[in-house]
Design a protein around this motif. Structure first.
Motif, mmCIF file in Angstrom:
data_model
loop_
_atom_site.group_PDB
_atom_site.id
_atom_site.type_symbol
_atom_site.label_atom_id
_atom_site.label_comp_id
_atom_site.label_asym_id
_atom_site.label_seq_id
_atom_site.Cartn_x
_atom_site.Cartn_y
_atom_site.Cartn_z
ATOM 1 N N ILE A 107 0.838 -1.208 0.000
ATOM 2 C CA ILE A 107 0.000 0.000 0.000
ATOM 3 C C ILE A 107 0.868 1.251 0.000
ATOM 4 O O ILE A 107 1.743 1.417 0.841
ATOM 5 C CB ILE A 107 -0.931 0.004 1.232
ATOM 6 N N ASP A 108 0.621 2.146 -0.968
ATOM 7 C CA ASP A 108 1.349 3.410 -1.066
ATOM 8 C C ASP A 108 0.578 4.571 -0.437
ATOM 9 O O ASP A 108 1.169 5.517 0.079
ATOM 10 C CB ASP A 108 1.593 3.784 -2.530
ATOM 11 N N PHE A 109 -0.753 4.498 -0.535
ATOM 12 C CA PHE A 109 -1.595 5.607 -0.087
ATOM 13 C C PHE A 109 -2.886 5.008 0.463
ATOM 14 O O PHE A 109 -3.520 4.178 -0.186
ATOM 15 C CB PHE A 109 -1.912 6.537 -1.265
ATOM 16 N N MET A 110 -3.262 5.445 1.660
ATOM 17 C CA MET A 110 -4.413 4.834 2.315
ATOM 18 C C MET A 110 -5.258 5.893 3.021
ATOM 19 O O MET A 110 -4.726 6.782 3.680
ATOM 20 C CB MET A 110 -3.930 3.795 3.326
ATOM 21 N N LEU A 138 2.343 -1.975 4.166
ATOM 22 C CA LEU A 138 2.768 -0.820 3.386
ATOM 23 C C LEU A 138 3.844 -1.184 2.367
ATOM 24 O O LEU A 138 4.553 -2.171 2.499
ATOM 25 C CB LEU A 138 3.275 0.273 4.320
ATOM 26 N N SER A 139 3.954 -0.331 1.362
ATOM 27 C CA SER A 139 4.950 -0.497 0.313
ATOM 28 C C SER A 139 6.364 -0.367 0.869
ATOM 29 O O SER A 139 6.592 0.315 1.874
ATOM 30 C CB SER A 139 4.716 0.559 -0.767
ATOM 31 N N ARG A 179 8.361 -0.138 10.575
ATOM 32 C CA ARG A 179 8.003 1.113 9.932
ATOM 33 C C ARG A 179 8.152 2.259 10.930
ATOM 34 O O ARG A 179 8.088 2.056 12.143
ATOM 35 C CB ARG A 179 6.590 1.059 9.360
ATOM 36 N N ARG A 180 8.331 3.451 10.391
ATOM 37 C CA ARG A 180 8.674 4.597 11.234
ATOM 38 C C ARG A 180 7.937 5.842 10.757
ATOM 39 O O ARG A 180 7.864 6.107 9.553
ATOM 40 C CB ARG A 180 10.182 4.832 11.155
ATOM 41 N N LEU A 181 7.420 6.616 11.712
ATOM 42 C CA LEU A 181 6.755 7.865 11.387
ATOM 43 C C LEU A 181 7.793 8.904 10.983
ATOM 44 O O LEU A 181 8.700 9.221 11.750
ATOM 45 C CB LEU A 181 5.953 8.374 12.593
ATOM 46 N N VAL A 182 7.676 9.423 9.772
ATOM 47 C CA VAL A 182 8.596 10.450 9.285
ATOM 48 C C VAL A 182 8.094 11.825 9.680
ATOM 49 O O VAL A 182 8.823 12.640 10.232
ATOM 50 C CB VAL A 182 8.758 10.358 7.749
ATOM 51 N N ARG A 183 6.821 12.090 9.362
ATOM 52 C CA ARG A 183 6.208 13.367 9.747
ATOM 53 C C ARG A 183 4.703 13.211 9.713
ATOM 54 O O ARG A 183 4.171 12.321 9.049
ATOM 55 C CB ARG A 183 6.644 14.489 8.797
#
Length: 217
Positions: free
Chosen positions: A113-116, A134-135, A165-169
């Protein structure tokens, strides 16, 4: 590889969504989300929808998928929702890909998934975000109707920071009934806030209020 912003594709999707959603409620939300999905060149766009939901966002996502040659999938909970969604989207000239079932269970078969986009008013929206596959490029996750959600204690890090996975912003936008947006990096790719030349700015004007929002991505 990682998600790379394309302002030209975003602009095209935004304009097409404006044309298609002129008579729909929350069209400003649809236009912004469509531009974001297209701008990130999303190849797998996923959304959740239930009976009675507003369809402008769905139209915007479908338009974005056309510009990215991607796949737009909508998860609905039951046959009635599927029927309503399919009929309404058909009236807009769109033939959507629909999967019936509990979102958390359906997610098992949807990788990359790229966009959700999820609806914050649905009781299981946080659980859906946790199990989303996620992708390797990372993904952009959007909670619409964020101002109405019952989980007032919701925090992005509680659903995306899990080692893989990690929150970027993240950013909250007072568009429509509130958009809570997060950019997430995965272990299969890399993302950084410090990369030179990587930042892009999106300018969005709410046609109803006249307010202008500038978002740095």
């Amino acid at each position: 590889m990682k998600l790379v912003w394309s302002p030209e594709t975003a602009s095209k999707a935004y304009i097409d969504t404006v044309k298609s959603c002129e008579v729909h409620q929350e069209s400003s939300v649809a236009e912004l989300i469509s531009a974001m999905a297209a701008g990130w060149n999303a190849k797998l766009i996923l959304e959740t929808w239930s009976q009675g939901g507003i369809l402008a966002t769905s139209i915007g996502l479908a338009i974005a998928s056309r510009h990215t040659d991607g796949r737009h999938v909508c998860i609905v909970p039951d046959e009635l929702s599927r029927s309503q969604y399919e009929e309404a989207m058909g009236e807009a000239g769109i033939s959507p890909e629909i999967i019936i079932g509990e979102a958390e269970e359906v997610m098992e078969g949807l990788a990359g998934i790229d966009f959700m986009v999820v609806d914050s008013r649905q009781r299981d929206f946080a659980g859906v975000l946790r199990v989303a596959k996620l992708s390797s490029r990372g993904a952009v996750l959007v909670c619409k109707n964020a101002s109405s959600r019952k989980e007032s204690s919701f925090r992005w890090r509680s659903v995306v920071d899990d080692g893989s996975r990690r929150l970027v912003r993240s950013v909250f936008l007072p568009v429509g009934n509130g958009l809570d947006i997060a950019h997430v990096a995965t272990s299969g790719g890399s993302s950084s806030n410090s990369g030179k030349g990587e930042s892009r700015w999106i300018k969005h004007v709410d046609r109803q209020s006249g307010e202008e929002y500038v978002i740095r991505k």
